[in-house]
Motif scaffolding. Structure first.
Motif, mmCIF file in Angstrom:
data_model
loop_
_atom_site.group_PDB
_atom_site.id
_atom_site.type_symbol
_atom_site.label_atom_id
_atom_site.label_comp_id
_atom_site.label_asym_id
_atom_site.label_seq_id
_atom_site.Cartn_x
_atom_site.Cartn_y
_atom_site.Cartn_z
ATOM 1 N N ILE A 6 14.054 22.517 19.628
ATOM 2 C CA ILE A 6 12.789 23.613 20.054
ATOM 3 C C ILE A 6 12.752 23.459 21.556
ATOM 4 O O ILE A 6 12.300 22.917 22.279
ATOM 5 C CB ILE A 6 11.723 23.219 19.423
ATOM 6 N N GLY A 7 13.238 24.818 22.120
ATOM 7 C CA GLY A 7 13.158 24.979 23.469
ATOM 8 C C GLY A 7 13.950 23.703 24.300
ATOM 9 O O GLY A 7 15.276 23.607 23.659
ATOM 10 N N ASP A 8 13.188 22.818 25.030
ATOM 11 C CA ASP A 8 13.903 21.832 25.678
ATOM 12 C C ASP A 8 13.915 20.544 24.952
ATOM 13 O O ASP A 8 14.517 19.661 25.327
ATOM 14 C CB ASP A 8 13.501 21.479 26.964
ATOM 15 N N LEU A 9 13.163 20.556 23.758
ATOM 16 C CA LEU A 9 12.859 19.253 23.029
ATOM 17 C C LEU A 9 13.891 19.241 21.929
ATOM 18 O O LEU A 9 14.383 20.113 21.245
ATOM 19 C CB LEU A 9 11.369 19.462 22.199
ATOM 20 N N THR A 10 14.345 17.889 21.848
ATOM 21 C CA THR A 10 15.029 17.404 20.436
ATOM 22 C C THR A 10 14.421 16.627 19.727
ATOM 23 O O THR A 10 13.787 15.885 20.101
ATOM 24 C CB THR A 10 16.327 16.489 20.854
ATOM 25 N N ILE A 11 14.249 17.196 18.416
ATOM 26 C CA ILE A 11 13.414 16.392 17.446
ATOM 27 C C ILE A 11 14.085 16.036 16.353
ATOM 28 O O ILE A 11 14.975 16.469 15.921
ATOM 29 C CB ILE A 11 12.026 17.311 17.036
ATOM 30 N N HIS A 12 13.412 15.081 15.542
ATOM 31 C CA HIS A 12 14.010 14.399 14.451
ATOM 32 C C HIS A 12 13.626 15.036 13.162
ATOM 33 O O HIS A 12 12.525 14.881 12.762
ATOM 34 C CB HIS A 12 13.902 12.768 14.314
ATOM 35 N N GLY A 13 14.419 16.007 12.622
ATOM 36 C CA GLY A 13 14.030 16.982 11.749
ATOM 37 C C GLY A 13 13.571 16.332 10.323
ATOM 38 O O GLY A 13 12.676 16.676 9.886
ATOM 39 N N GLN A 14 14.346 15.107 10.042
ATOM 40 C CA GLN A 14 14.035 14.602 8.664
ATOM 41 C C GLN A 14 12.796 13.839 8.659
ATOM 42 O O GLN A 14 12.088 13.960 7.490
ATOM 43 C CB GLN A 14 15.349 13.646 8.375
ATOM 44 N N VAL A 15 12.286 13.467 9.900
ATOM 45 C CA VAL A 15 10.705 12.980 9.754
ATOM 46 C C VAL A 15 9.745 14.052 9.538
ATOM 47 O O VAL A 15 9.063 13.853 8.700
ATOM 48 C CB VAL A 15 10.602 12.460 11.169
ATOM 49 N N PHE A 16 10.058 15.065 10.101
ATOM 50 C CA PHE A 16 9.226 16.255 9.957
ATOM 51 C C PHE A 16 9.341 16.814 8.590
ATOM 52 O O PHE A 16 8.271 16.983 7.899
ATOM 53 C CB PHE A 16 9.430 17.281 10.788
ATOM 54 N N LEU A 17 10.484 16.667 7.859
ATOM 55 C CA LEU A 17 10.432 17.192 6.443
ATOM 56 C C LEU A 17 9.649 16.293 5.452
ATOM 57 O O LEU A 17 8.929 16.841 4.784
ATOM 58 C CB LEU A 17 11.912 17.231 5.955
ATOM 59 N N THR A 18 9.820 14.939 5.653
ATOM 60 C CA THR A 18 8.992 14.003 4.827
ATOM 61 C C THR A 18 7.785 14.118 5.056
ATOM 62 O O THR A 18 6.938 13.878 4.336
ATOM 63 C CB THR A 18 9.893 12.644 4.936
ATOM 64 N N SER A 19 7.554 14.175 6.434
ATOM 65 C CA SER A 19 5.804 14.020 6.754
ATOM 66 C C SER A 19 5.261 15.355 6.081
ATOM 67 O O SER A 19 4.433 15.145 5.520
ATOM 68 C CB SER A 19 5.760 14.119 8.231
ATOM 69 N N TRP A 20 5.945 16.486 6.089
ATOM 70 C CA TRP A 20 5.241 17.578 5.441
ATOM 71 C C TRP A 20 5.144 17.336 3.818
ATOM 72 O O TRP A 20 3.899 17.721 3.683
ATOM 73 C CB TRP A 20 6.203 18.743 5.931
ATOM 74 N N ILE A 21 5.880 16.857 3.387
ATOM 75 C CA ILE A 21 5.898 16.662 2.002
ATOM 76 C C ILE A 21 4.943 15.648 1.556
ATOM 77 O O ILE A 21 4.167 15.961 0.822
ATOM 78 C CB ILE A 21 7.228 16.087 1.332
ATOM 79 N N VAL A 22 4.565 14.607 2.480
ATOM 80 C CA VAL A 22 3.451 13.469 2.399
ATOM 81 C C VAL A 22 2.190 14.295 2.436
ATOM 82 O O VAL A 22 1.288 14.084 1.649
ATOM 83 C CB VAL A 22 3.700 12.465 3.242
ATOM 84 N N ILE A 23 2.188 15.074 3.499
ATOM 85 C CA ILE A 23 0.843 15.684 3.872
ATOM 86 C C ILE A 23 0.699 16.785 2.667
ATOM 87 O O ILE A 23 -0.683 16.898 2.308
ATOM 88 C CB ILE A 23 0.968 16.524 5.347
ATOM 89 N N GLY A 24 1.644 17.270 2.235
ATOM 90 C CA GLY A 24 1.262 18.241 1.237
ATOM 91 C C GLY A 24 0.817 17.595 -0.173
ATOM 92 O O GLY A 24 -0.064 17.955 -0.877
ATOM 93 N N LEU A 25 1.398 16.301 -0.380
ATOM 94 C CA LEU A 25 1.064 15.727 -1.693
ATOM 95 C C LEU A 25 -0.443 15.441 -1.400
ATOM 96 O O LEU A 25 -1.123 15.487 -2.538
ATOM 97 C CB LEU A 25 1.943 14.394 -1.646
ATOM 98 N N LEU A 26 -0.956 14.756 -0.120
ATOM 99 C CA LEU A 26 -2.252 14.426 -0.085
ATOM 100 C C LEU A 26 -3.163 15.713 -0.217
ATOM 101 O O LEU A 26 -4.126 15.600 -0.625
ATOM 102 C CB LEU A 26 -2.366 13.719 1.324
ATOM 103 N N LEU A 27 -2.949 16.751 0.462
ATOM 104 C CA LEU A 27 -3.543 17.950 0.325
ATOM 105 C C LEU A 27 -3.873 18.288 -1.171
ATOM 106 O O LEU A 27 -4.832 18.697 -1.504
ATOM 107 C CB LEU A 27 -2.975 19.189 1.211
ATOM 108 N N ILE A 28 -2.649 18.403 -1.641
ATOM 109 C CA ILE A 28 -2.702 18.983 -3.202
ATOM 110 C C ILE A 28 -3.682 17.947 -3.990
ATOM 111 O O ILE A 28 -4.583 18.233 -4.774
ATOM 112 C CB ILE A 28 -1.462 18.941 -3.770
ATOM 113 N N ALA A 29 -3.594 16.466 -3.566
ATOM 114 C CA ALA A 29 -4.467 15.411 -4.541
ATOM 115 C C ALA A 29 -5.771 15.844 -4.240
ATOM 116 O O ALA A 29 -6.567 15.801 -4.921
ATOM 117 C CB ALA A 29 -3.878 14.243 -4.259
#
Lengths: 81, 255
Positions: free
Chosen positions: B32-55
């Motif tokens: 993203i621009g000049d940043l390199t980020i670890h995509g797999q961490v974001f994917l799993t974090s979003w899933i975890v956040i989604g689970l908590l939100l749904i609950a």
């Protein structure tokens, strides 16, 4: 990777884990022994003692984990390679 | 950072089961621009956040006077978190900190357990692999820095600039140690969580590599146990640090 650096890294990783396990091992043994003594003396306080024991064990465990982090850095993300 | 896979190349050399691959230091990179980020961490974090939100939404959408099902579970979680915070911060000032400590606990807990319970390895990524978000040091450092910000905020809000008096309170000789403590707190918090979770996953992965069936099960159970304890420890320590900043006498020593 330079074979000398590789060999040194593997030995250093083993030492980091092994040495870091000594102190917490003794500490956890002491803490558990004291907790068992406390439970034997006051069985009604078992729940509270167990909760505190688990928490303190996790703190001691983390000292070994710091050694583990160093070992993992040496094996997988070696800055000298 | 330059990664080299020393043990990694060796272990990837003999690969009897596709499930048992060890990939430390390999990431799914997103730019993203000049940043390199670890995509797999974001994917799993979003899933975890989604689970908590749904609950939470499912638990509060149709709240009953007599709780049942998911509402019961979430009320139990809330009571657990509230008691934890109350035990550490004290009866008088604990209430505003329940959401923060509770969020930390629930996110770390669900993240740790998702790494052990969800068969992420079945989903193939072009590079790297999905795992618990907390087995990446960036996640845990972010959480630990949040805790640092939180206790500074707590101290400033209560005492203003008088908060700095605690650095020289018993004697100014201890000033360097007091300053050092502000750095070692997030360091030990982040390393503890990261190391424990990564160690769990590595031990399970190595055992699966050696004996694919049944033998790793006890270790997986131990992993679930330590994951839960680590979430508890992180939340407890966060609350303890906030309490220390509110009290300001620095009598408690917790690492």
């Amino acid at each position: 990777m330079d074979p000398l650096v590789a060999a040194a890294s593997v030995i250093a990783a083993a030492l980091a884990i092994g040495l870091a396990a000594i102190g917490p091992g003794i500490g956890q043994g002491n803490a558990s022994g004291q907790a068992v003594e406390g439970i034997a003396r006051q069985p009604e306080a078992e729940g509270k003692i167990r909760g505190t024991l688990l928490l303190t064990l996790a703190f001691m465990e983390s000292l070994t984990i710091y050694g583990l982090v160093i070992a993992l850095v040496l094996l997988f993300a070696n800055p000298f390679a | 950072m330059h990664y080299s896979g020393l043990l990694l190349d060796m272990l990837n050399g003999f690969d009897p089961m596709p499930l048992a691959k060890l990939e430390v230091g390999h990431h799914l990179y997103w730019r993203i621009g000049d940043l390199t980020i670890h995509g797999q961490v974001f994917l799993t974090s979003w899933i975890v956040i989604g689970l908590l939100l749904i609950a939470s939404i499912a638990a509060t959408r149709n709240a009953q006077r007599v709780p049942s099902g998911i509402q019961n579970l979430m009320e139990y979680a809330l009571e657990f978190v509230r008691d934890l915070t109350k035990n550490q911060i004290g009866e008088k000032e604990y209430r505003p900190w329940v959401p923060f400590v509770g969020t930390l606990f629930l996110f770390i807990f669900v993240a740790n357990w998702s790494g052990a319970l969800v068969p992420w390895k079945l989903i193939h990524l072009p590079e790297g692999e999905l795992a618990a978000p907390t087995n990446d040091i960036n996640t845990t450092v972010a959480l630990a820095l949040l805790v640092s910000l939180a206790y500074f905020y707590a101290g400033f809000k209560k005492k203003g600039l008088g908060y700095f008096a605690k650095y020289i309170q018993p004697t100014p000789i201890l000033l360097p140690i007091a300053i050092l403590e502000d750095f070692t707190k997030p360091l030990s918090l982040s390393f503890r969580l990261f190391g424990n979770i990564l160690a769990d996953e590595l031990v399970v992965a190595v055992l699966v590599l050696l004996v694919p069936l049944f033998v790793p099960l006890p270790v997986m159970m131990l992993g679930l146990f330590t994951s839960a304890i680590q979430a508890l420890v992180f939340a407890t320590l966060a609350a303890a640090y906030i309490h220390e900043a509110l009290e300001g006498h620095g009598e408690e020593e917790a690492h």
